[in-house]
Design a protein around this motif. Structure first.
Motif, PDB file in Angstrom:
ATOM      1  N   ASP A  13      -4.159   3.059  -7.330  1.00  0.00           N
ATOM      2  CA  ASP A  13      -2.992   3.187  -8.197  1.00  0.00           C
ATOM      3  C   ASP A  13      -3.107   4.522  -8.926  1.00  0.00           C
ATOM      4  O   ASP A  13      -4.024   4.711  -9.733  1.00  0.00           O
ATOM      5  CB  ASP A  13      -2.970   2.030  -9.204  1.00  0.00           C
ATOM      6  N   THR A  14      -2.171   5.434  -8.630  1.00  0.00           N
ATOM      7  CA  THR A  14      -2.240   6.776  -9.241  1.00  0.00           C
ATOM      8  C   THR A  14      -2.172   6.697 -10.767  1.00  0.00           C
ATOM      9  O   THR A  14      -2.708   7.559 -11.452  1.00  0.00           O
ATOM     10  CB  THR A  14      -1.072   7.665  -8.747  1.00  0.00           C
ATOM     11  N   ASN A  15      -1.527   5.657 -11.294  1.00  0.00           N
ATOM     12  CA  ASN A  15      -1.427   5.540 -12.750  1.00  0.00           C
ATOM     13  C   ASN A  15      -2.737   5.078 -13.394  1.00  0.00           C
ATOM     14  O   ASN A  15      -2.837   5.054 -14.616  1.00  0.00           O
ATOM     15  CB  ASN A  15      -0.289   4.589 -13.138  1.00  0.00           C
ATOM     16  N   ASP A  57       6.524   1.136  -4.694  1.00  0.00           N
ATOM     17  CA  ASP A  57       5.816   0.240  -5.603  1.00  0.00           C
ATOM     18  C   ASP A  57       6.749  -0.906  -5.972  1.00  0.00           C
ATOM     19  O   ASP A  57       7.748  -0.706  -6.640  1.00  0.00           O
ATOM     20  CB  ASP A  57       5.389   1.033  -6.843  1.00  0.00           C
ATOM     21  N   ARG A  70       5.521  -3.891  -7.332  1.00  0.00           N
ATOM     22  CA  ARG A  70       4.817  -4.833  -8.211  1.00  0.00           C
ATOM     23  C   ARG A  70       5.654  -5.132  -9.458  1.00  0.00           C
ATOM     24  O   ARG A  70       6.432  -4.287  -9.903  1.00  0.00           O
ATOM     25  CB  ARG A  70       3.472  -4.230  -8.646  1.00  0.00           C
TER      26      ARG A  70
HETATM   27  C1  LIG Z   1       3.398   5.155 -12.860  1.00  0.00           C
HETATM   28  O1  LIG Z   1       3.980   5.180 -14.136  1.00  0.00           O
HETATM   29  C2  LIG Z   1       5.268   5.782 -14.155  1.00  0.00           C
HETATM   30  C3  LIG Z   1       5.693   5.896 -15.607  1.00  0.00           C
HETATM   31  O2  LIG Z   1       5.553   4.678 -16.261  1.00  0.00           O
HETATM   32  C4  LIG Z   1       6.215   4.940 -13.312  1.00  0.00           C
HETATM   33  O3  LIG Z   1       7.493   5.540 -13.283  1.00  0.00           O
HETATM   34  C5  LIG Z   1       5.668   4.853 -11.882  1.00  0.00           C
HETATM   35  O4  LIG Z   1       6.458   3.980 -11.111  1.00  0.00           O
HETATM   36  C6  LIG Z   1       4.243   4.339 -11.909  1.00  0.00           C
HETATM   37  N1  LIG Z   1       3.674   4.417 -10.563  1.00  0.00           N
HETATM   38  C7  LIG Z   1       2.884   3.469 -10.081  1.00  0.00           C
HETATM   39  C8  LIG Z   1       2.348   3.689  -8.703  1.00  0.00           C
HETATM   40  O5  LIG Z   1       2.597   2.492 -10.734  1.00  0.00           O
END
Ligand SMILES: *[C@@H]1O[C@H](CO)[C@@H](O)[C@H](O)[C@H]1NC(C)=O
Ligand SMILES: *[C@@H]1O[C@H](CO)[C@@H](O)[C@H](O)[C@H]1NC(C)=O
Ligand SMILES: *[C@@H]1O[C@H](CO)[C@@H](O)[C@H](O)[C@H]1NC(C)=O
Ligand SMILES: *[C@@H]1O[C@H](CO)[C@@H](O)[C@H](O)[C@H]1NC(C)=O
Ligand SMILES: *[C@@H]1O[C@H](CO)[C@@H](O)[C@H](O)[C@H]1NC(C)=O
Ligand SMILES: *[C@@H]1O[C@H](CO)[C@@H](O)[C@H](O)[C@H]1NC(C)=O
Length: 417
Positions: free
Chosen positions: A63-65, A394, A396
């Motif tokens: 998960d990049t976040n 994504d 989820r």
């Molecule tokens: C990561 O966080 C951003 C900002 O909250 C969101 O737009 C994005 O969908 C998220 N990406 C993932 C892979 O969770």
């Protein structure tokens, strides 16, 4: 004409009773208790101490976040502090490597080489002496979703005392043991003094790498020496053309940004040690088979030890698609049966699996952890809905969940010490 209409009305009436057909009950086993909801970072592991403290980890490899880009505030390990909140553990500092988890001064970018900071943690496990061990893969995703190779210092195990929340041991794996494209996935402990010359116990680790060679890594916790066995053996690799189905959806893997879809390539992942410490169980995510090998074959480092290890592997039949594994003091082996929204158990005494618990709220059972309180804890994290699977978006929906269920027949944590 009229008569005809009457007949079709009668058959329509019969059809309207179709809801009385027998259907999948969807639920089985002991009641599920919801323990924690994850609203922030995306979790995989769960560890529960003898006093009920709970810890999770959040790998930046899926998960990049979860990737720390030098932004203070990310954590890859946390303690669960209320039933919906978590706090960096054992400290904010160790979760925030200077400059972030990725070293962009190399080409390609690599995992940062810090031994004193956490880079990308895939598992947290509490050992039989109630100490927390953090398994760091040393790898993370760049913002575009590329999984960088590790650098020496990144892949390691870190022991934390729960008495004072302080690191008491760090063992880094050399690149001959944790290859740059290895993915250290999960770990189990045998602390009986008799199993090693150092007398301080041993740990077994799965390498689930999607790119490289799979295998089992063994580490002497006293000397810090580590080595591999079953390197690239069929039993640790994903099967050819493997497709799993979760919630009715066939799963194809997306290895990286812009790359073509592939079959599920994830190798040896779930790992569990038998109640007597004599056997190690594992399975690949890209396989429905359960395997074991006598642990003595893994500890052996003699000239023919790899040959003997491969010859000693036991194929124990199909148990379904699983990620994490666990065992209990009754000798049962718990495995996810993700395609059935279920957790199954394998009984080595009669060689069969059966359903332990089933519920439509169960999705991707990532990690299981048996605690001394006699419960099986497990995370469900919707892994199959991440951008790593086709169609690459994504999907989820937060929160992710931590459940628990009471073990059968007074089962409890395996304590090899
Ligand atoms: C990561 O966080 C951003 C900002 O909250 C969101 O737009 C994005 O969908 C998220 N990406 C993932 C892979 O969770
Ligand atoms: C969390 O705790 C609150 C307050 O005790 C309770 O109302 C809620 O149901 C709990 N949620 C979970 C997921 O256990
Ligand atoms: C980044 O890579 C350079 C070049 O190999 C190296 O000198 C430096 O120590 C690395 N830094 C980190 C934090 O990994
Ligand atoms: C993704 O990012 C890495 C690191 O910044 C870069 O080297 C690579 O070329 C990028 N890949 C794609 C497909 O954009
Ligand atoms: C923390 O506790 C452990 C025992 O659990 C002990 O070995 C260690 O020395 C303690 N560390 C500190 C900094 O107090
Ligand atoms: C195997 O053992 C399990 C657990 O004790 C039991 O529930 C199951 O019925 C047994 N299966 C067979 C086929 O004997």
């Amino acid at each position: 004409m009229f008569r005809h209409l009457l007949i079709s009305l009668a058959s329509l009436y019969a059809f309207s009773n179709a809801q009385s057909l027998i259907q999948d009950p969807g639920v089985a086993g002991p009641p599920l208790e919801l323990v924690h909801l994850y609203y922030d970072e995306w979790p995989t592991g769960i560890a529960v101490s003898s006093t009920g403290r709970m810890f999770s980890n959040y790998p930046p490899g899926f998960d990049t976040n979860n990737t720390n880009n030098g932004n203070n505030g990310k954590y890859t390990v946390a303690e669960l502090v209320s039933n919906t909140t978590e706090r960096a553990y054992p400290s904010v500092e160790i979760n925030n490597p200077p400059g972030g988890a990725i070293n962009y001064s190399t080409y390609p970018a690599t995992g940062a080489n810090y031994q004193n900071y956490l880079i990308g943690v895939q598992s947290v496990v509490i050992d039989p002496l109630d100490r927390l061990w953090i398994l760091d893969t040393g790898r993370a995703l760049t913002p575009n979703g590329t999984l960088v190779p590790s650098s020496y210092g990144g892949p390691k195990v870190v022991g934390v005392s729960l008495d004072n929340n302080t690191v008491f041991k760090t063992i880094a794996f050399p690149p001959t043991v944790a290859y740059p494209d290895s993915y250290l996935n999960d770990i189990r402990f045998d602390l009986r003094p008799s199993v090693t010359a150092s007398g301080q116990g041993i740990a077994y680790i799965t390498d689930s790498s999607s790119e490289g060679r799979n295998g089992i890594i063994i580490v002497d916790l006293g000397t810090g020496e580590s080595w591999r066995h079953l390197d690239s053996a069929m039993a640790v690799r994903a099967q050819n053309q493997f497709v799993a189905y979760v919630w009715g959806v066939p799963l194809y893997f997306i290895p990286g940004p812009g790359q073509p879809v592939s079959f599920i390539p994830v190798g040896s992942d779930g790992i569990a040690i038998s109640a007597d410490g004599a056997d190690l169980y594992w399975g690949a995510v890209g396989s429905r088979y359960l395997y074991s090998v006598p642990t003595a074959r893994l500890r052996d480092r003699g000239l023919t030890s790899e040959v003997l290890a491969q010859q000693a592997v036991v194929q124990r039949g199909q148990k379904g698609v699983s990620d994490g594994f666990e065992t209990d003091s009754n000798g049962l082996v718990y495995v996810g049966n993700i395609e059935q929204n279920a957790i199954s158990l394998y009984n080595p005494a009669n060689g069969t699996t059966e359903t332990f618990v089933r519920d439509p709220r169960i999705n991707w059972i990532d990690t299981m952890s048996v605690s001394t309180d006699g419960y099986l804890y497990f995370t469900t994290n919707q892994l199959f809905l991440t951008s790593g699977f086709y169609p690459g978006t994504d999907r989820r929906v937060r929160p992710f969940a931590l459940f628990r269920a009471k073990l059968p027949n007074g089962g409890s944590k395996v304590l090899l010490r």
